[in-house]
Design a protein around this motif. Structure first.
Motif, PDB file in Angstrom:
ATOM      1  N   ASN A  53      10.463  -4.428   6.379  1.00 51.24           N
ATOM      2  CA  ASN A  53       9.719  -4.552   5.130  1.00 51.24           C
ATOM      3  C   ASN A  53       8.277  -4.972   5.369  1.00 51.24           C
ATOM      4  N   SER A  54       8.029  -5.736   6.410  1.00 48.13           N
ATOM      5  CA  SER A  54       6.645  -6.083   6.770  1.00 48.13           C
ATOM      6  C   SER A  54       5.893  -4.831   7.206  1.00 48.13           C
ATOM      7  N   TRP A  55       6.556  -3.989   7.979  1.00 51.69           N
ATOM      8  CA  TRP A  55       5.930  -2.746   8.434  1.00 51.69           C
ATOM      9  C   TRP A  55       5.669  -1.806   7.246  1.00 51.69           C
ATOM     10  N   VAL A  56       6.661  -1.676   6.358  1.00 54.11           N
ATOM     11  CA  VAL A  56       6.483  -0.830   5.174  1.00 54.11           C
ATOM     12  C   VAL A  56       5.325  -1.361   4.334  1.00 54.11           C
ATOM     13  N   SER A  57       5.267  -2.662   4.161  1.00 53.68           N
ATOM     14  CA  SER A  57       4.176  -3.268   3.385  1.00 53.68           C
ATOM     15  C   SER A  57       2.834  -2.990   4.040  1.00 53.68           C
ATOM     16  N   GLY A  60       0.948   0.220   3.476  1.00 55.79           N
ATOM     17  CA  GLY A  60       0.324   0.438   2.177  1.00 55.79           C
ATOM     18  C   GLY A  60      -1.082  -0.133   2.059  1.00 55.79           C
ATOM     19  N   PHE A  61      -1.595  -0.703   3.142  1.00 58.17           N
ATOM     20  CA  PHE A  61      -2.924  -1.314   3.107  1.00 58.17           C
ATOM     21  C   PHE A  61      -3.847  -0.663   4.127  1.00 58.17           C
ATOM     22  N   GLU A  62      -5.141  -0.675   3.817  1.00 64.26           N
ATOM     23  CA  GLU A  62      -6.136  -0.096   4.722  1.00 64.26           C
ATOM     24  C   GLU A  62      -6.526  -1.044   5.849  1.00 64.26           C
ATOM     25  N   ASN A  63      -6.364  -2.367   5.609  1.00 65.22           N
ATOM     26  CA  ASN A  63      -6.737  -3.328   6.645  1.00 65.22           C
ATOM     27  C   ASN A  63      -5.979  -4.635   6.433  1.00 65.22           C
ATOM     28  N   SER A  64      -6.056  -5.512   7.433  1.00 66.22           N
ATOM     29  CA  SER A  64      -5.311  -6.768   7.381  1.00 66.22           C
ATOM     30  C   SER A  64      -5.838  -7.716   6.311  1.00 66.22           C
ATOM     31  N   GLU A  65      -7.123  -7.619   5.995  1.00 68.11           N
ATOM     32  CA  GLU A  65      -7.686  -8.485   4.963  1.00 68.11           C
ATOM     33  C   GLU A  65      -7.054  -8.207   3.599  1.00 68.11           C
ATOM     34  N   ALA A  69      -4.662 -10.687   1.439  1.00 66.74           N
ATOM     35  CA  ALA A  69      -4.958 -11.004   0.043  1.00 66.74           C
ATOM     36  C   ALA A  69      -3.737 -10.797  -0.854  1.00 66.74           C
ATOM     37  N   ASN A  70      -2.822  -9.944  -0.438  1.00 67.17           N
ATOM     38  CA  ASN A  70      -1.621  -9.640  -1.225  1.00 67.17           C
ATOM     39  C   ASN A  70      -0.354 -10.259  -0.631  1.00 67.17           C
ATOM     40  N   ARG A  71      -0.514 -11.081   0.384  1.00 61.78           N
ATOM     41  CA  ARG A  71       0.628 -11.639   1.110  1.00 61.78           C
ATOM     42  C   ARG A  71       1.597 -12.371   0.179  1.00 61.78           C
ATOM     43  N   GLN A  72       1.109 -13.259  -0.644  1.00 60.59           N
ATOM     44  CA  GLN A  72       1.994 -14.041  -1.513  1.00 60.59           C
ATOM     45  C   GLN A  72       2.746 -13.145  -2.495  1.00 60.59           C
ATOM     46  N   GLU A  73       2.079 -12.150  -3.029  1.00 59.64           N
ATOM     47  CA  GLU A  73       2.736 -11.199  -3.937  1.00 59.64           C
ATOM     48  C   GLU A  73       3.851 -10.444  -3.213  1.00 59.64           C
TER      49      GLU A  73
END
Length: 104
Positions: A53-57, A60-65, A69-73
Protein backbone atom coordinates in the motif's frame (compact mmCIF):
# COMPACT_ATOMS: atom_id res chain seq x y z
CA UNK A 1 -8.41 7.03 -3.86
CA UNK A 2 -9.89 3.62 -4.71
CA UNK A 3 -12.45 2.20 -2.31
CA UNK A 4 -10.62 -0.75 -0.78
CA UNK A 5 -13.84 -2.51 0.19
CA UNK A 6 -14.87 -2.62 -3.47
CA UNK A 7 -11.97 -1.44 -5.64
CA UNK A 8 -13.54 -2.98 -8.75
CA UNK A 9 -16.70 -0.88 -8.48
CA UNK A 10 -17.30 1.08 -11.65
CA UNK A 11 -14.67 -0.89 -13.58
CA UNK A 12 -15.28 -3.42 -16.30
CA UNK A 13 -14.09 -6.22 -14.03
CA UNK A 14 -16.23 -9.05 -12.73
CA UNK A 15 -17.20 -8.46 -9.08
CA UNK A 16 -15.72 -11.83 -8.14
CA UNK A 17 -12.25 -10.73 -9.29
CA UNK A 18 -11.78 -8.90 -5.99
CA UNK A 19 -12.52 -12.04 -3.96
CA UNK A 20 -10.48 -14.23 -6.33
CA UNK A 21 -7.44 -12.05 -5.56
CA UNK A 22 -8.23 -12.20 -1.83
CA UNK A 23 -8.53 -16.00 -1.96
CA UNK A 24 -5.24 -16.32 -3.85
CA UNK A 25 -3.41 -14.32 -1.19
CA UNK A 26 -5.06 -16.25 1.65
CA UNK A 27 -4.11 -19.53 -0.02
CA UNK A 28 -0.44 -18.48 0.02
CA UNK A 29 -0.74 -17.57 3.71
CA UNK A 30 -2.44 -20.89 4.48
CA UNK A 31 0.37 -22.79 2.75
CA UNK A 32 2.93 -20.92 4.84
CA UNK A 33 0.99 -21.82 8.01
CA UNK A 34 1.87 -25.46 7.27
CA UNK A 35 5.54 -24.56 7.82
CA UNK A 36 5.59 -21.80 10.45
CA UNK A 37 3.42 -20.43 13.25
CA UNK A 38 0.29 -18.68 11.98
CA UNK A 39 1.15 -15.61 14.08
CA UNK A 40 4.38 -15.22 12.11
CA UNK A 41 2.50 -15.59 8.84
CA UNK A 42 -0.01 -12.98 10.01
CA UNK A 43 2.81 -10.54 10.85
CA UNK A 44 4.35 -11.09 7.41
CA UNK A 45 0.96 -10.63 5.74
CA UNK A 46 0.38 -7.33 7.56
CA UNK A 47 3.86 -6.08 6.69
CA UNK A 48 3.36 -7.05 3.04
CA UNK A 49 0.05 -5.17 2.93
CA UNK A 50 1.68 -2.09 4.46
CA UNK A 51 4.61 -2.30 2.07
CA UNK A 52 2.41 -2.79 -0.99
CA UNK A 53 0.00 0.00 0.00
CA UNK A 54 2.95 2.35 0.54
CA UNK A 55 4.16 1.55 -2.97
CA UNK A 56 0.67 2.02 -4.45
CA UNK A 57 0.37 5.33 -2.61
CA UNK A 58 3.79 6.49 -3.80
CA UNK A 59 2.86 5.76 -7.40
CA UNK A 60 0.15 8.43 -7.13
CA UNK A 61 2.56 11.27 -6.38
CA UNK A 62 5.07 13.15 -8.52
CA UNK A 63 7.60 13.58 -5.71
CA UNK A 64 8.29 12.76 -2.06
CA UNK A 65 7.33 16.25 -0.90
CA UNK A 66 3.77 15.80 -2.17
CA UNK A 67 3.63 12.36 -0.62
CA UNK A 68 4.88 13.74 2.69
CA UNK A 69 2.24 16.47 2.58
CA UNK A 70 -0.44 13.77 2.25
CA UNK A 71 1.13 11.24 4.62
CA UNK A 72 -1.36 11.67 7.47
CA UNK A 73 -4.33 11.42 5.10
CA UNK A 74 -2.88 8.21 3.65
CA UNK A 75 -2.34 6.69 7.09
CA UNK A 76 -5.83 7.65 8.19
CA UNK A 77 -7.38 6.20 5.04
CA UNK A 78 -5.64 2.83 5.31
CA UNK A 79 -6.20 2.55 9.07
CA UNK A 80 -9.93 3.29 8.66
CA UNK A 81 -10.24 0.80 5.80
CA UNK A 82 -8.40 -1.91 7.74
CA UNK A 83 -10.46 -1.29 10.88
CA UNK A 84 -13.70 -1.52 8.92
CA UNK A 85 -12.65 -4.74 7.17
CA UNK A 86 -11.36 -6.26 10.40
CA UNK A 87 -14.59 -5.45 12.24
CA UNK A 88 -16.69 -6.91 9.41
CA UNK A 89 -14.65 -10.12 9.35
CA UNK A 90 -14.59 -10.48 13.15
CA UNK A 91 -18.38 -10.08 13.21
CA UNK A 92 -18.72 -12.73 10.50
CA UNK A 93 -16.50 -15.16 12.40
CA UNK A 94 -18.39 -14.51 15.65
CA UNK A 95 -21.72 -15.15 13.90
CA UNK A 96 -20.45 -18.32 12.22
CA UNK A 97 -17.97 -19.49 14.83
CA UNK A 98 -19.22 -23.08 15.17
CA UNK A 99 -19.37 -23.79 11.45
CA UNK A 100 -16.06 -22.03 10.69
CA UNK A 101 -14.19 -23.88 13.43
CA UNK A 102 -15.34 -27.40 12.49
CA UNK A 103 -12.37 -29.55 11.58
CA UNK A 104 -9.77 -26.95 12.47
Amino acid sequence: MTDIKNPDAGNEIKPNDFYDRVDALINVANQQCNQVDKGKVSASFLFAAARFNSWVSASGFENSELMQANRQELVQYFVQQYQSMLEDNLDEFISNFSSYQKGK
